[in-house]
Write a protein that holds these residues in place. Sequence first.
Motif, mmCIF file in Angstrom:
data_model
loop_
_atom_site.group_PDB
_atom_site.id
_atom_site.type_symbol
_atom_site.label_atom_id
_atom_site.label_comp_id
_atom_site.label_asym_id
_atom_site.label_seq_id
_atom_site.Cartn_x
_atom_site.Cartn_y
_atom_site.Cartn_z
ATOM 1 N N GLY A 190 11.856 6.319 -24.654
ATOM 2 C CA GLY A 190 11.604 7.750 -24.635
ATOM 3 C C GLY A 190 10.454 8.189 -23.758
ATOM 4 O O GLY A 190 10.145 9.378 -23.678
ATOM 5 N N ARG A 191 9.809 7.246 -23.099
ATOM 6 C CA ARG A 191 8.706 7.573 -22.195
ATOM 7 C C ARG A 191 9.107 7.241 -20.767
ATOM 8 O O ARG A 191 9.910 6.332 -20.528
ATOM 9 N N THR A 192 8.530 7.962 -19.816
ATOM 10 C CA THR A 192 8.688 7.624 -18.411
ATOM 11 C C THR A 192 7.324 7.276 -17.847
ATOM 12 O O THR A 192 6.415 8.117 -17.813
ATOM 13 N N LEU A 193 7.170 6.034 -17.467
ATOM 14 C CA LEU A 193 5.913 5.570 -16.885
ATOM 15 C C LEU A 193 5.994 5.663 -15.370
ATOM 16 O O LEU A 193 7.023 5.350 -14.771
ATOM 17 N N VAL A 194 4.897 6.088 -14.769
ATOM 18 C CA VAL A 194 4.830 6.259 -13.319
ATOM 19 C C VAL A 194 3.670 5.428 -12.771
ATOM 20 O O VAL A 194 2.559 5.494 -13.295
ATOM 21 N N GLY A 195 3.947 4.666 -11.750
ATOM 22 C CA GLY A 195 2.899 3.901 -11.071
ATOM 23 C C GLY A 195 2.855 4.274 -9.609
ATOM 24 O O GLY A 195 3.883 4.268 -8.926
ATOM 25 N N ILE A 196 1.673 4.614 -9.120
ATOM 26 C CA ILE A 196 1.497 5.004 -7.720
ATOM 27 C C ILE A 196 0.421 4.141 -7.081
ATOM 28 O O ILE A 196 -0.655 3.949 -7.658
ATOM 29 N N GLU A 197 0.716 3.613 -5.915
ATOM 30 C CA GLU A 197 -0.299 2.985 -5.071
ATOM 31 C C GLU A 197 -0.758 4.041 -4.073
ATOM 32 O O GLU A 197 0.052 4.677 -3.407
ATOM 33 N N SER A 198 -2.076 4.243 -3.983
ATOM 34 C CA SER A 198 -2.615 5.460 -3.374
ATOM 35 C C SER A 198 -2.918 5.383 -1.890
ATOM 36 O O SER A 198 -3.486 6.318 -1.324
ATOM 37 N N GLY A 199 -2.552 4.275 -1.224
ATOM 38 C CA GLY A 199 -2.817 4.195 0.208
ATOM 39 C C GLY A 199 -4.285 3.953 0.493
ATOM 40 O O GLY A 199 -5.034 3.457 -0.351
ATOM 41 N N CYS A 200 -4.735 4.340 1.680
ATOM 42 C CA CYS A 200 -6.125 4.131 2.062
ATOM 43 C C CYS A 200 -6.542 5.193 3.065
ATOM 44 O O CYS A 200 -5.707 5.932 3.601
ATOM 45 N N LEU A 201 -7.845 5.262 3.337
ATOM 46 C CA LEU A 201 -8.382 6.174 4.341
ATOM 47 C C LEU A 201 -9.230 5.415 5.363
ATOM 48 O O LEU A 201 -10.069 6.002 6.042
ATOM 49 N N CYS A 202 -8.990 4.121 5.444
ATOM 50 C CA CYS A 202 -9.697 3.304 6.438
ATOM 51 C C CYS A 202 -8.835 3.157 7.685
ATOM 52 O O CYS A 202 -7.708 3.647 7.755
ATOM 53 N N GLN A 203 -9.377 2.501 8.676
ATOM 54 C CA GLN A 203 -8.634 2.263 9.903
ATOM 55 C C GLN A 203 -7.447 1.340 9.625
ATOM 56 O O GLN A 203 -7.567 0.350 8.903
ATOM 57 N N LEU A 204 -6.313 1.674 10.182
ATOM 58 C CA LEU A 204 -5.114 0.855 9.972
ATOM 59 C C LEU A 204 -5.060 -0.335 10.919
ATOM 60 O O LEU A 204 -4.240 -1.238 10.743
ATOM 61 N N ASP A 205 -5.923 -0.321 11.928
ATOM 62 C CA ASP A 205 -5.966 -1.423 12.896
ATOM 63 C C ASP A 205 -7.401 -1.931 13.018
ATOM 64 O O ASP A 205 -8.037 -1.800 14.068
ATOM 65 N N PRO A 206 -7.959 -2.489 11.951
ATOM 66 C CA PRO A 206 -9.347 -2.950 11.987
ATOM 67 C C PRO A 206 -9.545 -4.046 13.024
ATOM 68 O O PRO A 206 -8.585 -4.726 13.422
ATOM 69 N N ILE A 207 -10.789 -4.229 13.427
ATOM 70 C CA ILE A 207 -11.088 -5.149 14.531
ATOM 71 C C ILE A 207 -10.840 -6.607 14.180
ATOM 72 O O ILE A 207 -10.705 -7.445 15.072
ATOM 73 N N TRP A 208 -10.754 -6.916 12.875
ATOM 74 C CA TRP A 208 -10.610 -8.322 12.492
ATOM 75 C C TRP A 208 -9.167 -8.743 12.223
ATOM 76 O O TRP A 208 -8.903 -9.896 11.902
ATOM 77 N N ASP A 209 -8.201 -7.804 12.339
ATOM 78 C CA ASP A 209 -6.806 -8.169 12.065
ATOM 79 C C ASP A 209 -5.887 -7.163 12.744
ATOM 80 O O ASP A 209 -6.327 -6.144 13.272
ATOM 81 N N LYS A 210 -4.597 -7.450 12.753
ATOM 82 C CA LYS A 210 -3.633 -6.537 13.367
ATOM 83 C C LYS A 210 -2.303 -6.635 12.645
ATOM 84 O O LYS A 210 -2.053 -7.555 11.866
ATOM 85 N N ASP A 211 -1.432 -5.668 12.928
ATOM 86 C CA ASP A 211 -0.084 -5.621 12.347
ATOM 87 C C ASP A 211 -0.120 -5.666 10.815
ATOM 88 O O ASP A 211 0.662 -6.374 10.167
ATOM 89 N N LEU A 212 -1.019 -4.884 10.238
ATOM 90 C CA LEU A 212 -1.150 -4.845 8.788
ATOM 91 C C LEU A 212 -0.207 -3.799 8.198
ATOM 92 O O LEU A 212 0.004 -2.740 8.782
#
Length: 360
Positions: free
Chosen positions: A298-320
């Motif tokens: 009788g309940r509906t549970l919701v789960g959300i992953e909230s993303g980020c506000l950092c750089q998507l292409d940081p200097i230490w990695d790529k194709d993330l």
Amino acid sequence: MSERDQLRSYYHKLPHGTKGTFASTLGVPLSSLSQMVQERKPIPIPHRVIEKLRRTRILTSEDAPAPGNVTSVSPIDIEAVIQRTVAQTMASLDGKTAPKFDVYRTSLDDLPSVTNAVVLSDLHIPYDDRSVIALVEDFIKVQKFEHIILDGDLLDFDVISDFSPSPFSVTTFSEQIVMAKAFLARLRKDNPTARIIFIPGNHEYRLVRYLMRHARELAGLGELKLGSLLGLDTLKIELKDSGLKETYIQFGDLYIGHWNMIRMHSGWTAKALIEKKGVSVVQAHTHRLGLFRKACLGRTLVGIESGCLCQLDPIWDKDLNWHHGFVVVKKIGDKCYPEAISITDGQFFYHGQLWSSSPR
């Protein structure tokens, strides 16, 4: 409250790093102890354990009778022992042995019956995406949210991580603090009446871990606590810090946190948290946007992953596989309605309006 719940309550009151005291106090696992107490069975404790606990003044002569091969302590005595252990442990935290943390309440009291919130996470200053953050700041200022929840990893703290020294570090520790303070001051100036809540993430926990490993004697200094370094009291920003690697709050029937859990694909972490916790969640940490729903009894549970506000292409990695985004929450009564906002190429739609970023 049942005796089992009382025991668990005492256990969870123990500060970080001292919970092993609970089991060692009685020489039995927590699960076995809970079952024995619930069934009101006497609990056998080896004499060597009794003597050890007497030496550390956890047990007194009132708790344990004369020496013997095995001593049984009744459930009511066990409760008293646990209470005293908690009190002694708390009193021993004088800043020389372990850091002190303000006691935090999971649930947010005095919430209006109808209210709203915006949840931001994973800026990872100084690796934040300035243009995207400027866009979100403008959005929040216009929408006039009553609650602004910073869900962890505001700072990266790479210079004090287990992976330091890193050739990719671009700022010092003090510079990261200054940059974070500038962001928080701007957020407060733009939203003078909003209730701003800061939930530390695993990257903020790097400060605790660093002090305990490299400067244990300084760990209890108030000036070195996160709230003091960032000037949160001056900015009237509430710090909700469990003192552990994971912290969360309850907003209506929604749990918002920075759990140290991540799965391979978008939405999988939200699913795992719902399966584990049995509540609706907003999870930071994954740097991805994701949604999972589950109907159960009788309940509906919701789960959300909230993303980020950092750089998507940081200097230490790529194709993330990272996504820009944040979460908006509407609360009516105890029921919350979270909505993930996806930012793509510096743009997002909200209630039919297009919001587009411009470099600040």
